[in-house]
Design a protein around this motif. Structure first.
Motif, PDB file in Angstrom:
ATOM      1  N   HIS A 254       0.830  -1.204   0.000  1.00 33.49           N
ATOM      2  CA  HIS A 254       0.000   0.000   0.000  1.00 33.49           C
ATOM      3  C   HIS A 254       0.862   1.250   0.000  1.00 33.49           C
ATOM      4  O   HIS A 254       0.482   2.278  -0.580  1.00 33.49           O
ATOM      5  CB  HIS A 254      -0.921  -0.001   1.226  1.00 33.49           C
ATOM      6  N   VAL A 255       2.008   1.177   0.654  1.00 33.99           N
ATOM      7  CA  VAL A 255       2.989   2.259   0.651  1.00 33.99           C
ATOM      8  C   VAL A 255       4.345   1.635   0.361  1.00 33.99           C
ATOM      9  O   VAL A 255       4.711   0.624   0.968  1.00 33.99           O
ATOM     10  CB  VAL A 255       3.035   2.999   2.011  1.00 33.99           C
ATOM     11  N   ALA A 256       5.090   2.235  -0.566  1.00 33.84           N
ATOM     12  CA  ALA A 256       6.424   1.752  -0.910  1.00 33.84           C
ATOM     13  C   ALA A 256       7.439   2.840  -0.589  1.00 33.84           C
ATOM     14  O   ALA A 256       7.236   4.003  -0.941  1.00 33.84           O
ATOM     15  CB  ALA A 256       6.499   1.374  -2.385  1.00 33.84           C
ATOM     16  N   ALA A 257       8.507   2.460   0.086  1.00 37.58           N
ATOM     17  CA  ALA A 257       9.541   3.417   0.453  1.00 37.58           C
ATOM     18  C   ALA A 257      10.907   2.752   0.321  1.00 37.58           C
ATOM     19  O   ALA A 257      11.022   1.524   0.361  1.00 37.58           O
ATOM     20  CB  ALA A 257       9.333   3.915   1.882  1.00 37.58           C
ATOM     21  N   MET A 258      11.935   3.576   0.159  1.00 39.61           N
ATOM     22  CA  MET A 258      13.295   3.073   0.032  1.00 39.61           C
ATOM     23  C   MET A 258      14.239   3.971   0.807  1.00 39.61           C
ATOM     24  O   MET A 258      14.001   5.178   0.943  1.00 39.61           O
ATOM     25  CB  MET A 258      13.717   3.009  -1.453  1.00 39.61           C
ATOM     26  N   ALA A 259      15.308   3.383   1.299  1.00 35.89           N
ATOM     27  CA  ALA A 259      16.364   4.150   1.949  1.00 35.89           C
ATOM     28  C   ALA A 259      17.323   4.670   0.884  1.00 35.89           C
ATOM     29  O   ALA A 259      17.477   4.054  -0.176  1.00 35.89           O
ATOM     30  CB  ALA A 259      17.110   3.271   2.952  1.00 35.89           C
ATOM     31  N   PRO A 260      17.970   5.815   1.130  1.00 37.96           N
ATOM     32  CA  PRO A 260      18.979   6.297   0.169  1.00 37.96           C
ATOM     33  C   PRO A 260      20.062   5.242  -0.026  1.00 37.96           C
ATOM     34  O   PRO A 260      20.510   4.598   0.930  1.00 37.96           O
ATOM     35  CB  PRO A 260      19.538   7.544   0.865  1.00 37.96           C
ATOM     36  N   GLY A 261      20.459   5.049  -1.270  1.00 35.79           N
ATOM     37  CA  GLY A 261      21.489   4.054  -1.552  1.00 35.79           C
ATOM     38  C   GLY A 261      20.972   2.658  -1.779  1.00 35.79           C
ATOM     39  O   GLY A 261      21.754   1.752  -2.070  1.00 35.79           O
ATOM     40  N   SER A 262      19.667   2.452  -1.649  1.00 30.06           N
ATOM     41  CA  SER A 262      19.085   1.137  -1.926  1.00 30.06           C
ATOM     42  C   SER A 262      18.680   1.066  -3.396  1.00 30.06           C
ATOM     43  O   SER A 262      18.747   2.053  -4.132  1.00 30.06           O
ATOM     44  CB  SER A 262      17.879   0.875  -1.021  1.00 30.06           C
ATOM     45  N   SER A 263      18.253  -0.120  -3.845  1.00 29.01           N
ATOM     46  CA  SER A 263      17.900  -0.308  -5.248  1.00 29.01           C
ATOM     47  C   SER A 263      16.728  -1.254  -5.375  1.00 29.01           C
ATOM     48  O   SER A 263      16.399  -2.001  -4.451  1.00 29.01           O
ATOM     49  CB  SER A 263      19.097  -0.836  -6.040  1.00 29.01           C
ATOM     50  N   ILE A 264      16.124  -1.239  -6.561  1.00 32.79           N
ATOM     51  CA  ILE A 264      14.961  -2.077  -6.830  1.00 32.79           C
ATOM     52  C   ILE A 264      14.979  -2.472  -8.298  1.00 32.79           C
ATOM     53  O   ILE A 264      15.480  -1.730  -9.159  1.00 32.79           O
ATOM     54  CB  ILE A 264      13.652  -1.319  -6.488  1.00 32.79           C
ATOM     55  N   GLY A 265      14.470  -3.671  -8.602  1.00 36.63           N
ATOM     56  CA  GLY A 265      14.362  -4.074  -9.998  1.00 36.63           C
ATOM     57  C   GLY A 265      15.020  -5.400 -10.301  1.00 36.63           C
ATOM     58  O   GLY A 265      15.212  -6.233  -9.416  1.00 36.63           O
ATOM     59  N   ALA A 266      15.383  -5.593 -11.597  1.00 34.10           N
ATOM     60  CA  ALA A 266      15.990  -6.844 -12.076  1.00 34.10           C
ATOM     61  C   ALA A 266      15.098  -8.023 -11.747  1.00 34.10           C
ATOM     62  O   ALA A 266      15.484  -8.960 -11.055  1.00 34.10           O
ATOM     63  CB  ALA A 266      17.378  -7.029 -11.483  1.00 34.10           C
ATOM     64  N   ALA A 267      13.871  -7.982 -12.273  1.00 32.46           N
ATOM     65  CA  ALA A 267      12.874  -8.993 -11.936  1.00 32.46           C
ATOM     66  C   ALA A 267      12.657 -10.010 -13.050  1.00 32.46           C
ATOM     67  O   ALA A 267      11.624 -10.677 -13.089  1.00 32.46           O
ATOM     68  CB  ALA A 267      11.545  -8.307 -11.608  1.00 32.46           C
ATOM     69  N   SER A 268      13.630 -10.171 -13.928  1.00 33.82           N
ATOM     70  CA  SER A 268      13.482 -11.149 -15.003  1.00 33.82           C
ATOM     71  C   SER A 268      13.530 -12.563 -14.432  1.00 33.82           C
ATOM     72  O   SER A 268      14.352 -12.852 -13.552  1.00 33.82           O
ATOM     73  CB  SER A 268      14.596 -10.984 -16.037  1.00 33.82           C
ATOM     74  N   PRO A 269      12.677 -13.467 -14.907  1.00 31.74           N
ATOM     75  CA  PRO A 269      12.684 -14.850 -14.377  1.00 31.74           C
ATOM     76  C   PRO A 269      13.898 -15.622 -14.860  1.00 31.74           C
ATOM     77  O   PRO A 269      14.361 -15.437 -15.991  1.00 31.74           O
ATOM     78  CB  PRO A 269      11.381 -15.429 -14.940  1.00 31.74           C
ATOM     79  N   VAL A 270      14.411 -16.478 -13.997  1.00 31.03           N
ATOM     80  CA  VAL A 270      15.519 -17.363 -14.347  1.00 31.03           C
ATOM     81  C   VAL A 270      15.185 -18.758 -13.872  1.00 31.03           C
ATOM     82  O   VAL A 270      14.282 -18.961 -13.053  1.00 31.03           O
ATOM     83  CB  VAL A 270      16.846 -16.893 -13.709  1.00 31.03           C
ATOM     84  N   GLY A 271      15.926 -19.742 -14.386  1.00 28.41           N
ATOM     85  CA  GLY A 271      15.693 -21.123 -14.005  1.00 28.41           C
ATOM     86  C   GLY A 271      16.429 -21.502 -12.743  1.00 28.41           C
ATOM     87  O   GLY A 271      17.095 -20.684 -12.104  1.00 28.41           O
ATOM     88  N   GLU A 272      16.319 -22.770 -12.373  1.00 27.34           N
ATOM     89  CA  GLU A 272      16.971 -23.288 -11.174  1.00 27.34           C
ATOM     90  C   GLU A 272      18.472 -23.149 -11.308  1.00 27.34           C
ATOM     91  O   GLU A 272      19.069 -23.452 -12.323  1.00 27.34           O
ATOM     92  CB  GLU A 272      16.592 -24.761 -10.984  1.00 27.34           C
ATOM     93  N   GLY A 273      19.097 -22.651 -10.252  1.00 25.79           N
ATOM     94  CA  GLY A 273      20.532 -22.449 -10.261  1.00 25.79           C
ATOM     95  C   GLY A 273      20.968 -21.294 -11.129  1.00 25.79           C
ATOM     96  O   GLY A 273      22.147 -21.148 -11.445  1.00 25.79           O
ATOM     97  N   GLY A 274      20.014 -20.420 -11.509  1.00 23.15           N
ATOM     98  CA  GLY A 274      20.358 -19.266 -12.317  1.00 23.15           C
ATOM     99  C   GLY A 274      20.447 -19.574 -13.800  1.00 23.15           C
ATOM    100  O   GLY A 274      20.871 -18.723 -14.590  1.00 23.15           O
ATOM    101  N   ALA A 275      20.068 -20.793 -14.201  1.00 22.71           N
ATOM    102  CA  ALA A 275      20.167 -21.187 -15.606  1.00 22.71           C
ATOM    103  C   ALA A 275      19.135 -20.440 -16.460  1.00 22.71           C
ATOM    104  O   ALA A 275      18.082 -20.031 -15.976  1.00 22.71           O
ATOM    105  CB  ALA A 275      19.964 -22.693 -15.739  1.00 22.71           C
TER     106      ALA A 275
END
Length: 437
Positions: free
Chosen positions: A120-141
């Motif tokens: 409902h509310v999204a917040a971040m601390a300075p210096g933090s990051s968000i994203g890189a939500a692409s799906p990957v397989g088991e073990g990063g494959a």
């Protein structure tokens, strides 16, 4: 189905009464209670622990009449199934849930990105990051094209639905986070409308939330946080333990400890303590590996390493197989912990490999020493002993050895009474001897 007891019926009636009260209270605009907010802290991959932790805390917040649940989150991500479970908890919660990506340097990656979108509310601390939500397989494959296309389309649709209320820029970022693994800093996320606040710490976040209005299940709620009290909700003892074993270094230690303990139990059966410790350590390690979505091919290399260690004790290779075991252990652990959400804990892996190799090298040295040691019992223990002739050996006579008279036969001539001979063998109850220097 079994019949409900009177206690179960009473509990069901009580919950029905609470539901009716909740529905009646929803007939007019809600105003959040000004008393407390529940504060949660979670670090690590998205696991079933986060689901149970959040579910328990939301229920507690509802029971306490709290204004909100604030989840301080730092996660590299997790499986889509667990992500969906968390998102469903957030969407159906009657208490506003705030996801605060903190502290500085924290990351809401992969599944953590969509969890932040769902808050409902999204917040971040300075210096933090968000994203890189692409799906990957088991073990990063890398996933096969067809499966990856389906997952990307589903996750993109989910991300767009969750960010639709935040504007076109936020929706575009959500789409790119899934399709192109785009990430953003706190400042970029705020400029895009992905988050509501950038806060230095919890007090700063509460100050900015004062007077902020959100929509929870179709009802508007306004925060009044100028004098709010925070209620820290820690992980339970079991939750804390299970969350700790998702640390790759701890999982590696538990795996190594478990295998060593089981091997010790198999080599020296009867005590059971080592076996019990080994089984518990392995079960905890497997839980952690499962939560990390480990590449299980690496486990085969680790088992091969221990097989080489054991063979080196039995075979006269004088350490060659132990070196091969060290290499197999390091390669296997590297593959095992090559997950999409965590870095491979190389220092811990190398340390454990050297420690295990040293242990088995010690065992090899003991085995070689035992092979070279003169026997102390049985017929073999008599070989090499000196005996005194009590009845002349011509070539058969008697000798005195270890307080006993033995019939003996000399193979190199004769020996008079009082002479000393050396035992070279035994045939039944007769010793074979030769002249002693």
């Amino acid at each position: 189905m079994r019949q409900r007891s009177w206690r179960q019926r009473l509990i069901l009636a009580f919950y029905s009464f609470l539901v009716v009260l909740t529905i009646l209270s929803g007939a007019r605009p809600a105003r959040a209670h000004a008393g407390t907010v529940e504060v949660l802290t979670f670090r690590g991959p998205v696991t079933p622990i986060l689901v149970s932790y959040l579910e328990r805390s939301i229920a507690q917040a509802q029971a306490n009449g709290s204004q909100a649940v604030i989840l301080q989150l730092d996660t590299p991500g997790g499986s889509t199934d667990l992500m969906q479970a968390v998102i469903q908890l957030l969407l159906k919660s009657d208490v506003p849930v705030v996801v605060y990506v903190s502290p500085s340097g924290a990351h809401a990656g992969s599944a953590g990105t969509l969890i932040t979108f769902a808050a409902h509310v999204a917040a971040m601390a300075p210096g933090s990051s968000i994203g890189a939500a692409s799906p990957v397989g088991e073990g990063g494959a890398e996933l096969p094209d067809t499966i990856k296309s389906k997952l990307v389309n589903i996750l993109t649709a989910d991300a767009e639905n969750l960010t639709k209320r935040r504007g076109d820029k936020a929706v575009e970022f959500a789409r790119q986070a899934v399709e192109d693994a785009r990430a953003a800093t706190a400042d970029e996320a705020k400029a895009l409308g992905v988050i509501d606040f950038i806060a230095r710490d919890l007090d700063d976040l509460l100050a900015q939330m004062n007077g902020f209005t959100v929509t929870v299940n179709g009802r508007e709620q306004t925060f009044h946080t100028e004098a709010v009290q925070t209620n820290e909700v820690p992980l339970g003892l079991l939750e804390d333990l299970l969350n700790a074993v998702t640390n790759p270094s701890i999982a590696a230690i538990l795996l190594t400890l478990g295998l060593n303990a089981l091997l010790y139990e198999l080599s020296s059966p009867g005590g059971y303590a080592a076996g019990v410790v080994g089984v518990i350590a392995l079960l905890l390690a497997f839980y952690g590996l499962g939560a990390l979505e480990a590449n299980w091919v690496g486990l085969g290399f680790i088992i091969l390493a221990f097989a080489l260690f054991i063979l080196d004790i039995k075979a006269p290779t004088h350490g060659a197989l132990t070196l091969g075991g060290v290499a197999s252990f390091i390669v296997g652990a590297g593959i095992l912990f090559n997950t999409p959400y965590t870095a491979v804990p190389w220092p811990a892996i190398i340390t454990l490999a050297l420690f295990t190799a040293a242990f088995f090298a010690f065992a090899v040295a003991k085995a070689l020493s035992a092979q070279r040691r003169r026997p102390t019992t049985g017929a073999e223990a008599l070989i090499g002993s000196r005996a005194e002739v009590r009845m002349a050996l011509e070539p058969v006579g008697q000798v005195f050895l270890n307080g006993e008279l033995w019939q003996a036969e000399i193979g190199d001539g004769r020996a008079p009474v009082g002479a000393y001979v050396e035992v070279t063998g035994r045939q039944g109850m007769r010793l074979l001897v030769r002249r002693s220097a």
